[in-house]
Design a protein around this motif. Structure first.
Motif, mmCIF file in Angstrom:
data_model
loop_
_atom_site.group_PDB
_atom_site.id
_atom_site.type_symbol
_atom_site.label_atom_id
_atom_site.label_comp_id
_atom_site.label_asym_id
_atom_site.label_seq_id
_atom_site.Cartn_x
_atom_site.Cartn_y
_atom_site.Cartn_z
ATOM 1 N N SER A 13 0.833 -1.203 0.000
ATOM 2 C CA SER A 13 0.000 0.000 0.000
ATOM 3 C C SER A 13 0.866 1.251 0.000
ATOM 4 N N SER A 14 0.243 2.379 -0.250
ATOM 5 C CA SER A 14 0.894 3.677 -0.126
ATOM 6 C C SER A 14 0.102 4.522 0.859
ATOM 7 N N TYR A 15 0.787 5.434 1.520
ATOM 8 C CA TYR A 15 0.182 6.204 2.604
ATOM 9 C C TYR A 15 0.660 7.654 2.563
ATOM 10 N N VAL A 16 -0.107 8.501 3.229
ATOM 11 C CA VAL A 16 0.286 9.889 3.451
ATOM 12 C C VAL A 16 0.090 10.192 4.932
ATOM 13 N N ILE A 17 1.137 10.686 5.565
ATOM 14 C CA ILE A 17 1.070 11.141 6.947
ATOM 15 C C ILE A 17 1.073 12.663 6.938
ATOM 16 N N THR A 18 0.117 13.265 7.624
ATOM 17 C CA THR A 18 0.077 14.719 7.750
ATOM 18 C C THR A 18 0.188 15.087 9.219
ATOM 19 N N GLY A 19 0.804 16.197 9.479
ATOM 20 C CA GLY A 19 0.973 16.622 10.868
ATOM 21 C C GLY A 19 1.204 18.109 10.970
ATOM 22 N N ARG A 20 1.271 18.569 12.203
ATOM 23 C CA ARG A 20 1.478 20.004 12.430
ATOM 24 C C ARG A 20 2.130 20.219 13.792
ATOM 25 N N PHE A 21 3.117 21.097 13.801
ATOM 26 C CA PHE A 21 3.707 21.583 15.041
ATOM 27 C C PHE A 21 3.048 22.913 15.363
ATOM 28 N N ALA A 22 2.462 23.016 16.540
ATOM 29 C CA ALA A 22 1.706 24.214 16.886
ATOM 30 C C ALA A 22 2.603 25.403 17.190
ATOM 31 N N ASP A 23 3.825 25.151 17.636
ATOM 32 C CA ASP A 23 4.706 26.243 18.056
ATOM 33 C C ASP A 23 6.094 26.008 17.469
ATOM 34 N N LEU A 24 6.385 26.673 16.354
ATOM 35 C CA LEU A 24 7.676 26.487 15.700
ATOM 36 C C LEU A 24 8.830 27.037 16.527
ATOM 37 N N ALA A 25 8.538 27.923 17.453
ATOM 38 C CA ALA A 25 9.590 28.482 18.305
ATOM 39 C C ALA A 25 9.993 27.512 19.412
ATOM 40 N N ASN A 26 9.156 26.508 19.668
ATOM 41 C CA ASN A 26 9.440 25.531 20.730
ATOM 42 C C ASN A 26 9.200 24.128 20.203
ATOM 43 N N LEU A 27 9.962 23.746 19.186
ATOM 44 C CA LEU A 27 9.838 22.406 18.637
ATOM 45 C C LEU A 27 10.352 21.376 19.641
ATOM 46 N N PRO A 28 9.832 20.131 19.599
ATOM 47 C CA PRO A 28 10.374 19.084 20.469
ATOM 48 C C PRO A 28 11.879 18.937 20.288
ATOM 49 N N ALA A 29 12.549 18.467 21.322
ATOM 50 C CA ALA A 29 13.996 18.280 21.248
ATOM 51 C C ALA A 29 14.371 17.316 20.137
ATOM 52 N N ASP A 30 13.510 16.355 19.863
ATOM 53 C CA ASP A 30 13.781 15.407 18.779
ATOM 54 C C ASP A 30 12.461 14.870 18.256
ATOM 55 N N THR A 31 12.417 14.636 16.962
ATOM 56 C CA THR A 31 11.257 14.037 16.304
ATOM 57 C C THR A 31 11.775 13.056 15.264
ATOM 58 N N SER A 32 11.199 11.885 15.210
ATOM 59 C CA SER A 32 11.632 10.907 14.217
ATOM 60 C C SER A 32 10.462 10.050 13.759
ATOM 61 N N PHE A 33 10.565 9.577 12.527
ATOM 62 C CA PHE A 33 9.622 8.632 11.946
ATOM 63 C C PHE A 33 10.437 7.421 11.502
ATOM 64 N N SER A 34 10.192 6.266 12.101
ATOM 65 C CA SER A 34 10.980 5.070 11.828
ATOM 66 C C SER A 34 10.127 4.001 11.152
ATOM 67 N N VAL A 35 10.625 3.456 10.059
ATOM 68 C CA VAL A 35 9.988 2.324 9.394
ATOM 69 C C VAL A 35 10.549 1.054 10.033
ATOM 70 N N LEU A 36 9.662 0.270 10.667
ATOM 71 C CA LEU A 36 10.081 -0.928 11.375
ATOM 72 C C LEU A 36 9.623 -2.173 10.625
ATOM 73 N N THR A 37 10.395 -3.237 10.751
ATOM 74 C CA THR A 37 10.111 -4.467 10.009
ATOM 75 C C THR A 37 9.860 -5.638 10.936
ATOM 76 N N GLY A 38 9.045 -6.580 10.452
ATOM 77 C CA GLY A 38 8.836 -7.841 11.146
ATOM 78 C C GLY A 38 8.294 -7.685 12.546
ATOM 79 N N LEU A 39 8.468 -8.734 13.336
ATOM 80 C CA LEU A 39 7.983 -8.744 14.709
ATOM 81 C C LEU A 39 8.990 -8.148 15.681
ATOM 82 N N THR A 40 10.261 -8.056 15.269
ATOM 83 C CA THR A 40 11.281 -7.554 16.173
ATOM 84 C C THR A 40 11.382 -6.037 16.135
ATOM 85 N N GLY A 41 10.824 -5.411 15.107
ATOM 86 C CA GLY A 41 10.844 -3.962 15.039
ATOM 87 C C GLY A 41 12.184 -3.367 14.675
#
Length: 628
Positions: free
Chosen positions: A285-313
């Motif tokens: 399949s193909s997907y689209v993820i949409t999101g928004r940061f409400a405060d660009l002046a105070n972004l989270p210290a880290d943000t990541s999107f990880s593609v995980l495989t199988g049962l072990t992740g």
């Protein structure tokens, strides 16, 4: 009965389709590799339709970093206009095509809801109770923070930028929590909990053999650890149908909001600073993820999107905060399919054995940083089917084979999904997921108790220099170990964070789980701690059961024995020196002689203010509902 006949018949049809398809596919494999990207979109009433009324509208959003304006799919959450929170939001019950018979959770205030609603709004609680909640919110969120004084005379801590409504309380999240509670109380899950208790105990006795196994304090926490693993598995079961993806927050503390509560789902060294959300996906399949940061002046210290495989992740691909292109309005769009990025920004390539996309928002400043809003839409691929509904794409061997073969994908798609998934079936699948937890728990315990080079057990109170572990997060470093301390002892940890923009020192029990980190200072990150030097590079933290009066105290939460997994994230790829960690055990009476001269101390009043600020920041995650 008729329902049982339908279930048996469809499972039988699916088995026949898989058998016939595998036989035929083996003869035409050379002509059908299935590796040319996602298949054309198949019309299906159960599939997401981007052109349906009320769904996303494509609007231009200027991008950050590149300076190029591009067309993006954007959905944002409206913020209710209230001067106060006396009238808390009221969830509604709505109709849905989801395959549960459970009552559907209501849209959170301000959350977009594109599905039809034909049932009346039901209040979440009595208005008087809501008024009390609002008053408590103001008391904790404002007064406590305004009363907070610095741990040093030369420092002050600002009041939290209280979010009026958390972006985490989406309709999908509330519905997932309600369903997870039911699954966790099903008979198969209750029976599997007995197995987990035995398995966790066996693993702990082996992994902590240098200290004679888990002590009584940890044994007392075993039931809570098993309950949390069951709750996490109940959430994971809901992610198995990757043809109907949703965003689900889990690995989360217990919480209550919108008239319902959810038990803890924290497992495997959960980070108190991180909001974990997961989405089930598959390579067909193909997907689209949409999101928004409400405060660009105070972004989270880290943000990541990880593609995980199988049962072990294991991690197959990662999109980090430095790679994420964000519009000037805080919005972003990420595409996912089998094709490589080839220079496209915000694209993740799925593999044949992809099962999950994990997102992490790491908040170092609890008072001001907020998690992003997040949604996922499936934009192409085979129609929903019984195969996907039962988690077929996540089955090792079978799932990847179906993704790689267009013939197999077509055949398994011929069997439609069940209109209703019996709770006992959901519980049975959850029990299977839980069964995998015995080995996974032993593996994660070993991270703290075993030398990765020699495979030998290490002594307590020894911390190794940070190393990578793809099962956690491929872009972070970890320094793990376990402690055993008397009430009058402390583990003094010295950290040089080098090129890491973020680190955290959290205490976890023998079962690798945090406890109450909002009412107790059982973790500290670099934004919460006081540095030893003016360059904010070196930090000395004191881990101990007893409060030593040091600002950088990490409480063990009443434990004399437990585990540590120190994380380093947001690492500068150009630095040549990586973070270092060292530790030593001292008695509290000797503590002052080993601490740096810049060490700051706190009074009881300042410690209370520290905790009050911590609690108010934590409450932002579940605003407008203050937690216990």
């Amino acid at each position: 009965m008729p329902g049982g006949a339908v279930f048996i018949g469809r499972v039988g049809a699916l088995a026949v389709a898989l058998g016939v398809g595998a036989t035929v596919a083996s003869g035409v494999a050379s002509a059908d590799t299935g590796d040319q990207g996602s298949s054309p979109r198949t019309s299906s009433s159960s599939d997401a339709d981007a052109s349906a009324p009320g769904r996303e509208a494509k609007t231009p959003a200027p991008t950050r970093k590149t300076g190029v304006r591009t067309t993006r799919t954007v959905r944002t959450q409206a913020t209710p206009q209230r001067s106060e929170l006396e009238e808390a939001p009221k969830p509604a019950v709505r109709a849905s095509s989801e395959l549960e018979a459970e009552p559907k959770a209501a849209p959170a205030p301000g959350a977009s809801d594109t599905r039809s609603s034909d049932r009346p709004v039901e209040p979440a609680a009595h208005p008087a109770a809501l008024a009390v909640l609002a008053a408590a919110r103001r008391e904790v969120g404002h007064e406590a923070q305004n009363a907070l004084t610095s741990v040093a005379d030369t420092q002050t801590t600002s009041a939290a930028a209280v979010a009026p409504v958390s972006p985490l309380g989406t309709p999908d999240q509330l519905r997932a929590e309600k369903l997870a509670n039911r699954i966790a109380n099903s008979l198969p899950v209750k029976l599997m909990k007995l197995v987990l208790r035995s398995g966790f105990t066996w693993a702990a006795e082996r992994q902590f053999d240098r200290v004679d196994g888990p002590d009584q304090e940890n044994i007392d926490r075993l039931s809570a650890a098993v309950d949390a693993y069951a709750m996490a598995s109940a959430f994971q079961q809901q992610l198995l149908n990757s043809n109907k993806p949703t965003v689900v927050m889990q690995v989360a503390p217990p919480h209550a909001w919108y008239g319902q509560s959810a038990g803890a789902s924290r497992i495997l060294y959960d980070n108190p600073d991180t909001i974990y959300r997961f989405m089930g996906v598959n390579g067909a399949s193909s997907y689209v993820i949409t999101g928004r940061f409400a405060d660009l002046a105070n972004l989270p210290a880290d943000t990541s999107f990880s593609v995980l495989t199988g049962l072990t992740g294991n991690t197959a691909a990662v999109l980090t905060k430095d790679q994420l292109v964000i519009g000037d309005d805080g919005t972003f769009t990420i595409t996912l399919d089998r094709t490589p990025a080839n220079g496209r920004p915000n694209h993740l390539q799925l593999t044949a054995d992809t099962t999950i996309v994990a997102t992490r928002n790491t908040l170092s400043d609890w008072a001001n940083q907020q998690p992003m809003s997040l949604e996922i839409t499936r934009t192409g691929g085979p129609p929903n089917s019984l195969f996907s509904q039962l988690g077929g794409f996540a089955i090792p061997g079978i799932g990847p084979a179906v993704v790689r073969s267009k013939l197999l994908t077509t055949l398994v798609s011929l069997v439609p999904p069940l209109p209703f998934v019996p709770p006992v079936l959901r519980g049975a699948v959850t029990a299977v997921i839980m069964a995998l937890g015995v080995q996974r728990e032993a593996t994660y315990m070993a991270v703290a108790t075993t030398d990765p080079t020699t495979g030998e057990r290490i002594e307590p109170n020894v911390l190794k220099n940070p190393a990578r572990n793809a099962e956690f997060l491929a872009t972070q470093l970890q320094s793990a170990g376990y402690f055993q301390l008397a009430d009058d002892q402390a583990l003094v940890i010295t950290i040089d964070r080098a090129g890491a923009g973020y680190f955290v020192v959290p205490v976890t029990d023998d079962w690798t789980i945090t406890k109450d980190y909002w009412n107790e200072q059982t973790s500290l990150n670099n934004a919460q701690a006081v540095a030893d030097d003016a360059g904010n590079t070196t930090y000395t933290l004191v881990v101990s059961p007893t409060d030593p009066g040091v600002a950088n105290w990490v409480s063990t939460g009443g434990l004399n024995q437990g585990t540590l997994s120190i994380r380093f994230q947001d690492i500068d790829p150009d630095v040549t020196q990586l973070p270092t960690v060292s530790a030593r055990v001292v008695s509290l009476s000797e503590l002052a002689s080993v601490l740096p001269p810049t060490t700051q101390y706190v009074t009881q009043e300042q410690r209370a203010a520290q905790i009050a600020s911590r609690k108010a920041g934590f409450d932002n995650r579940f605003a407008p509902y203050p937690q216990q």
